[in-house]
Write an enzyme that holds these catalytic residues in place. Structure first.
Site, PDB file in Angstrom:
ATOM      1  N   GLU A 193      27.572  41.725  53.723  1.00  0.00           N
ATOM      2  CA  GLU A 193      28.253  42.974  53.399  1.00  0.00           C
ATOM      3  C   GLU A 193      28.883  42.939  52.014  1.00  0.00           C
ATOM      4  O   GLU A 193      29.333  41.892  51.565  1.00  0.00           O
ATOM      5  CB  GLU A 193      29.418  43.202  54.370  1.00  0.00           C
ATOM      6  CG  GLU A 193      29.018  43.413  55.788  1.00  0.00           C
ATOM      7  CD  GLU A 193      30.236  43.477  56.699  1.00  0.00           C
ATOM      8  OE1 GLU A 193      30.038  43.699  57.899  1.00  0.00           O
ATOM      9  OE2 GLU A 193      31.366  43.300  56.221  1.00  0.00           O
ATOM     10  N   CYS A 223      34.244  43.993  46.887  1.00  0.00           N
ATOM     11  CA  CYS A 223      34.360  42.744  47.652  1.00  0.00           C
ATOM     12  C   CYS A 223      32.938  42.253  47.946  1.00  0.00           C
ATOM     13  O   CYS A 223      32.115  42.985  48.474  1.00  0.00           O
ATOM     14  CB  CYS A 223      35.125  43.018  48.945  1.00  0.00           C
ATOM     15  SG  CYS A 223      35.307  41.555  49.958  1.00  0.00           S
ATOM     16  N   CYS A 234      29.259  31.538  57.781  1.00  0.00           N
ATOM     17  CA  CYS A 234      30.197  30.618  57.129  1.00  0.00           C
ATOM     18  C   CYS A 234      30.384  29.401  58.014  1.00  0.00           C
ATOM     19  O   CYS A 234      30.468  29.513  59.231  1.00  0.00           O
ATOM     20  CB  CYS A 234      31.541  31.302  56.898  1.00  0.00           C
ATOM     21  SG  CYS A 234      32.723  30.245  56.034  1.00  0.00           S
ATOM     22  N   CYS A 287      36.953  29.540  60.683  1.00  0.00           N
ATOM     23  CA  CYS A 287      38.364  29.893  60.922  1.00  0.00           C
ATOM     24  C   CYS A 287      38.490  30.646  62.245  1.00  0.00           C
ATOM     25  O   CYS A 287      37.649  31.477  62.579  1.00  0.00           O
ATOM     26  CB  CYS A 287      38.905  30.740  59.772  1.00  0.00           C
ATOM     27  SG  CYS A 287      38.878  29.860  58.202  1.00  0.00           S
ATOM     28  N   CYS A 310      38.395  34.566  62.402  1.00  0.00           N
ATOM     29  CA  CYS A 310      37.416  35.214  61.508  1.00  0.00           C
ATOM     30  C   CYS A 310      36.096  35.437  62.224  1.00  0.00           C
ATOM     31  O   CYS A 310      35.470  34.499  62.704  1.00  0.00           O
ATOM     32  CB  CYS A 310      37.204  34.343  60.277  1.00  0.00           C
ATOM     33  SG  CYS A 310      35.856  34.916  59.237  1.00  0.00           S
ATOM     34  N   CYS A 352      35.628  43.172  54.909  1.00  0.00           N
ATOM     35  CA  CYS A 352      34.579  42.187  54.713  1.00  0.00           C
ATOM     36  C   CYS A 352      35.138  40.794  54.973  1.00  0.00           C
ATOM     37  O   CYS A 352      36.308  40.620  55.233  1.00  0.00           O
ATOM     38  CB  CYS A 352      34.009  42.295  53.313  1.00  0.00           C
ATOM     39  SG  CYS A 352      35.247  42.335  52.028  1.00  0.00           S
TER      40      CYS A 352
HETATM   41  S1  SF4 Z   1      37.962  33.204  56.731  1.00  0.00           S
HETATM   42 FE1  SF4 Z   1      35.864  33.351  57.580  1.00  0.00          FE
HETATM   43  S2  SF4 Z   1      34.513  33.577  55.798  1.00  0.00           S
HETATM   44 FE2  SF4 Z   1      36.519  32.789  55.067  1.00  0.00          FE
HETATM   45  S3  SF4 Z   1      36.311  30.545  55.107  1.00  0.00           S
HETATM   46 FE3  SF4 Z   1      37.201  31.099  57.096  1.00  0.00          FE
HETATM   47  S4  SF4 Z   1      35.392  31.315  58.459  1.00  0.00           S
HETATM   48 FE4  SF4 Z   1      34.632  31.379  56.347  1.00  0.00          FE
END
Ligand code: SF4
Length: 381
Positions: free
Chosen positions: A91, A104, A111, A115, A118, A345
């Site tokens: 995105e 953005c 990823c 996290c 997230c 995003c």
């Molecule tokens: S917030 Fe999401 S995109 Fe950013 S580093 Fe952590 S897991 Fe990855």
């Protein structure tokens, strides 16, 4: 396979042109056609000699990412979903404000950091984007917006934030040429202060970025101590808070701004209590006896089903912000934008839930172009 010229910063393009037996100024002309004028056909590039255009036709291409969907909010926020192959999508979000236009951008499909709060982290890691796929998001958005907003060729995007999907510092080799293209006067000519890399804290790469391409830095902190941050940002077990703050202070020596932005996602009952705010203020002001010159950005959490987490009530966010502000730390609460299009995003990429559903999701999104979906929040500029 021909070379995609979006993959190159100006140095890279000069090397490519040298291989074709062309002088450096030809690379500059070509770079300006691509990035300043949005040209993709070599035939359009009328000030390039015909033999060069013919050479380019046989050896190169300018190829952006295939667009899956575009959603435009009533407030002018626009989200694009791009196809990056194998059922993956990334995105980009444009956020217009009175005094700036912010894009953005994503750096990875998925990823690996994972996290806790997230949704991108929950979908897992698929692959790094290439430089051309990172730059291509800006290339597409800038030239689309000039036409869409009828600017008569005037620039629209003044700020870029690498806060979309992915951890940009875990895709460093592709990130740096893309940043250089954004900053290059023959490219997008953006100020270093207006290009922000957001990281969850990849300490060695923060140091490398300070040497290779210092731009504004945002750090996803989300907790005032290691015990809690270990749970929310798994990378903290490798690079704990003290090491991260040391890296921030080293970065500030080279940074275009005299502060680091710390991002703090407000999670109900997890990290949003008054004692967390006091501990955070103490940490940021007393680290190694000098503290870290910073601003704090509080982000209302965007809930998604697999997280098991809840957004902090607004009153608690305000109380948290007040404790930090009273302690002398500039603290902002991220504004909500693009509510009607799910415009956020990166850690807020709400509609992605697990990899196995990506194909179906993309197929659905191909058929629901411009259909509004539920509310969300966006990043700051
Ligand atoms: S917030 Fe999401 S995109 Fe950013 S580093 Fe952590 S897991 Fe990855």
């Amino acid at each position: 396979m021909t070379a995609n010229l979006l993959d190159f910063d100006l140095e890279g393009l000069a090397a490519f042109c040298a291989e074709l037996g062309e002088k450096r100024f030809r690379a500059t002309q070509l770079f300006r056609w691509i990035h300043q004028k949005g040209a993709r056909d070599f035939g359009q590039m009328t000030d390039l000699a015909k033999p060069l255009r013919q050479k380019l036709e046989g050896n190169a291409r300018v190829e952006g990412l295939p667009l899956i969907s575009q959603h435009e909010s009533a407030d002018g926020t626009i989200k694009w979903l791009f196809d990056v192959g194998d059922g993956n999508a990334v995105e980009s979000v444009f956020i217009p404000e009175a005094d700036r236009g912010t894009l953005c951008i994503s750096s990875q499909a998925g990823c690996a950091v994972g996290c806790r709060f997230c949704s991108t982290g929950h979908q897992g890691f698929s692959r790094n984007l290439t430089s051309g796929e990172i730059t291509g998001q800006l290339w597409f958005a800038e030239h689309f917006l000039r036409q869409h907003l009828k600017t008569g060729g005037d620039r629209v995007i003044s700020n870029v934030v690498m806060m979309g999907m992915g951890e940009p510092l875990q895709n460093y080799a592709a990130l740096v040429p893309a940043l250089k293209t954004m900053l290059d006067d023959h490219g997008y000519g953006l100020s270093r202060r207006r290009v922000t890399v957001s990281t969850s804290g990849v300490v060695p790469m923060i140091d490398r970025l300070s040497e290779d391409c210092p731009v504004a830095l945002a750090v996803s902190l989300h907790a005032p101590n290691d015990a809690l941050r270990d749970k929310l940002v798994p990378l903290n077990r490798k690079y704990p808070i003290a090491e991260l703050l040391d890296a921030c202070n080293r970065y500030l020596v080279h940074a275009p701004r005299d502060f680091i932005t710390f991002e703090y996602c407000m999670l109900d009952g997890v990290n949003d209590l008054p004692e967390h705010a006091r501990e955070l203020a103490h940490l940021l002001q007393t680290h190694r006896g000098q503290g870290v010159s910073c601003k704090l950005n509080l982000i209302p959490f965007n809930p998604f089903p697999a997280s098991g987490l809840v957004r902090s009530p607004q009153q608690r966010v305000q109380a948290f912000a007040k404790i930090l502000s009273d302690a002398g730390i500039v603290t902002t609460v991220r504004k909500t934008r693009g509510d009607d299009i799910d415009a956020a995003c990166g850690q807020l990429a709400g509609d992605v839930q697990d990899r196995t559903r990506v194909d179906r999701r993309i197929a659905q999104q191909r058929t629901v172009m411009l259909k509004p979906v539920p509310a969300d929040t966006t990043k700051e500029a």
